[in-house]
Design an enzyme around this catalytic site. Structure first.
Site, PDB file in Angstrom:
ATOM      1  N   ARG A 196      -2.740 -49.026  44.696  1.00 55.11           N
ATOM      2  CA  ARG A 196      -2.996 -50.148  43.786  1.00 55.11           C
ATOM      3  C   ARG A 196      -2.420 -51.436  44.344  1.00 55.11           C
ATOM      4  NH1 ARG A 196      -2.236 -47.236  37.825  1.00 55.11           N
ATOM      5  NH2 ARG A 196      -3.682 -45.537  38.336  1.00 55.11           N
ATOM      6  N   ARG A 230       6.959 -41.342  39.506  1.00 55.80           N
ATOM      7  CA  ARG A 230       7.779 -41.663  38.341  1.00 55.80           C
ATOM      8  C   ARG A 230       8.533 -40.418  37.850  1.00 55.80           C
ATOM      9  NH1 ARG A 230       4.479 -46.355  34.898  1.00 55.80           N
ATOM     10  NH2 ARG A 230       4.538 -47.852  36.630  1.00 55.80           N
ATOM     11  N   GLU A 255       6.160 -45.494  30.834  1.00 59.65           N
ATOM     12  CA  GLU A 255       4.908 -44.751  30.968  1.00 59.65           C
ATOM     13  C   GLU A 255       4.927 -43.822  32.191  1.00 59.65           C
ATOM     14  OE1 GLU A 255       1.456 -47.234  31.356  1.00 59.65           O
ATOM     15  OE2 GLU A 255       0.283 -45.605  32.220  1.00 59.65           O
TER      16      GLU A 255
END
Length: 423
Positions: free
Chosen positions: A261, A390, A348
RNA sequence: GGAGGAGUGUCCGAGUGGUUUAAGGAGGCGGUCUUGAAAACCGUUGUACCGCAAGGUACCGGGGGUUCGAAUCCCUCCUCCUCCGCCA
């Protein structure tokens, strides 16, 4: 993509959906073009009908050795008109598609109306954030401390927002991928997929990243390829332009991929650590379902993703995104947020969406409800199951010890072969 | 990267400018016959768009063009196969 007929016949519903999202789309232009198209289509199809009839007559006359030059002359003149209309119609259709492709999905009725993430709804919590009797470090402090993360060399090799994982750090990434894939394939009934990491424009248009979000993507300079921002793109497009058997549904895929990304517009955000990287690993879950089953499958998808966090013993909460915070293509979306002690908050780690037929219409993915029945669009869903980078951050922070070492969650020990990571 | 070949409906496969509204076969569905099944025979069997409907239009890998008329001719792109070169 919305159903063109829905825009035409139930404009108020579309308008209401857009306003809930805070989206501004040129619906009036759209309707005007749509009407113009139908008018011209009507005219040109009548002309073509005549042309087809006359051409057959010409063939018949010639076969009999008779003169047909009068008819041919007449058709020559009409041919110009047909060509003009055809190109005008093509033009209008291009414009219609252009508009249709940048209209977001209409939120499901169960989605709370709100303008941004502050109005999201917390659905449930799992686990208790750990109480530390020492000051917990950030995951990158822990990772660098035990020598499994190297940001300086990553910056040298590539630049900002990259990391080199080393030794048990590298192994931890691999262990998590295997752990998640094993869980979803063996216990949740998903079929494992290993797709291409480079995809073409059509695929990105199919899932909704293009044409609107080009700046978020890395594009190859040679060839019409983009690096995938998520496995959702190649995996959903597996069935692009296909008609599936009803008996096959639901189709459930689990895929590990790296994700890329550009993080345009995120400058200055999450610059520390591995929370926001240009490249990260993710195991993604993708489903193709019958329309009437998609919401039930959506809940199950969330459960499947939650199981990963439960097995790893990471405290998290489930959040229902409000209309203003939802992604472009989603009708409804739950986020899983994991507890990160250094942030003193939940972040998130998974996003689970039901797209209904929004992607299926773009990508032309259909199924046949019964023998001889007309094909209908499937519903597509996907969710992270879960983001690996994450998860590494969450483990390092939640399982850190005062001496800087990290206890390995029990579920991962068979994969890592050790109980503790230390310098 | 170079040279050659090929892409037709669910599948196989015919078809190089005009009753092709795509032959024929297989498969699917319905029927006849049968105690039942098989076989045989008969019928049927794509998608999208426009239209209240009747009906019409488009689609033979994608896109564009030539022509009164294109699966068929031309241009361009894509995919697959064979051989050569390079390569993990």
């Amino acid at each position: 993509m919305l159903d063109i007929k829905l825009v035409r016949n139930d404009l108020e519903k579309v308008r209401a959906g857009m306003s809930k999202r805070g989206a501004n789309v040129p619906l009036d232009d759209f309707l005007k073009l749509d009407e113009e198209r139908r008018k011209k289509l009507n005219e040109v199809e009548q002309l073509k009908n005549r042309r087809n009839t006359v051409s057959k007559e010409v063939g018949r006359l010639k076969a009999q050795g008779q003169d047909a030059s009068l008819l041919i002359k007449e058709m020559q003149e009409e041919g110009d008109r047909v060509q003009t209309l055809d190109s005008e119609i093509r033009n209008i259709e291009d414009k219609l598609l252009e508009i249709l492709l940048v209209i977001p999905n209409i939120p499901h009725e169960s989605v709370p109306v709100g303008k941004d993430e502050t109005e999201n709804q917390i659905i449930r919590n799992w686990g208790e954030p750990r109480k530390f009797d020492f000051a917990p470090k950030t995951h990158d402090e822990v990772g660098v401390g035990i020598g499994i993360m190297d940001f300086e060399r990553a910056a040298k090799i590539s630049g900002a927002r990259f990391v080199v994982m080393r030794g048990f750090g590298a192994k931890l990434e691999r262990a998590l991928c295997n752990f998640m894939l094993d869980l979803h394939t063996k216990e949740h009934g998903y079929t494992e997929i290993f797709p291409p990491f480079l995809v073409n424009r059509d695929s990105l248009t199919g899932t909704g990243q293009l044409p609107k979000f080009e700046e978020d993507l890395f594009k190859c300079v040679n060839g019409d390829y983009y690096l995938i921002p998520t496995a959702e793109v190649p995996v959903t497009n597996i069935h692009r332009d296909e008609i599936l058997d009803a008996a096959q549904l639901p189709i459930k895929y689990a895929a590990y991929t790296a994700c890329f990304r550009a993080e345009a517009g995120a400058a200055g955000r999450d610059t520390r650590g591995i929370i926001r990287q240009h490249q990260f690993n993710k195991v993604e879950l993708v489903k193709f379902t019958k329309p009437e089953e998609s919401y039930q499958e959506h809940e199950q998808l969330v459960n499947d993703a939650e199981t990963v966090l439960k097995k790893l013993g990471l405290p998290y909460r489930v959040v229902l995104l409000c209309t203003g915070d939802q992604g472009f293509s989603a009708a409804k979306c739950y986020d899983l947020e994991v507890w990160l002690p250094s942030f003193n908050t939940y972040r998130e780690i998974s996003s689970c969406s039901n797209f209904e037929d929004f992607q299926a219409r773009r990508a032309n993915i259909r199924y046949r409800p019964g023998v001889g029945a007309k094909p209908e669009f499937v519903h597509t869903l996907n969710g992270s199951g879960i983001a690996v980078g994450r998860t590494v951050a969450a483990i390092l922070e939640n399982y850190q010890n005062e001496d800087g070492s990290v206890t390995v969650p029990e579920a991962l020990r068979p994969y890592l072969g050790v109980e503790r990571l230390y310098e």
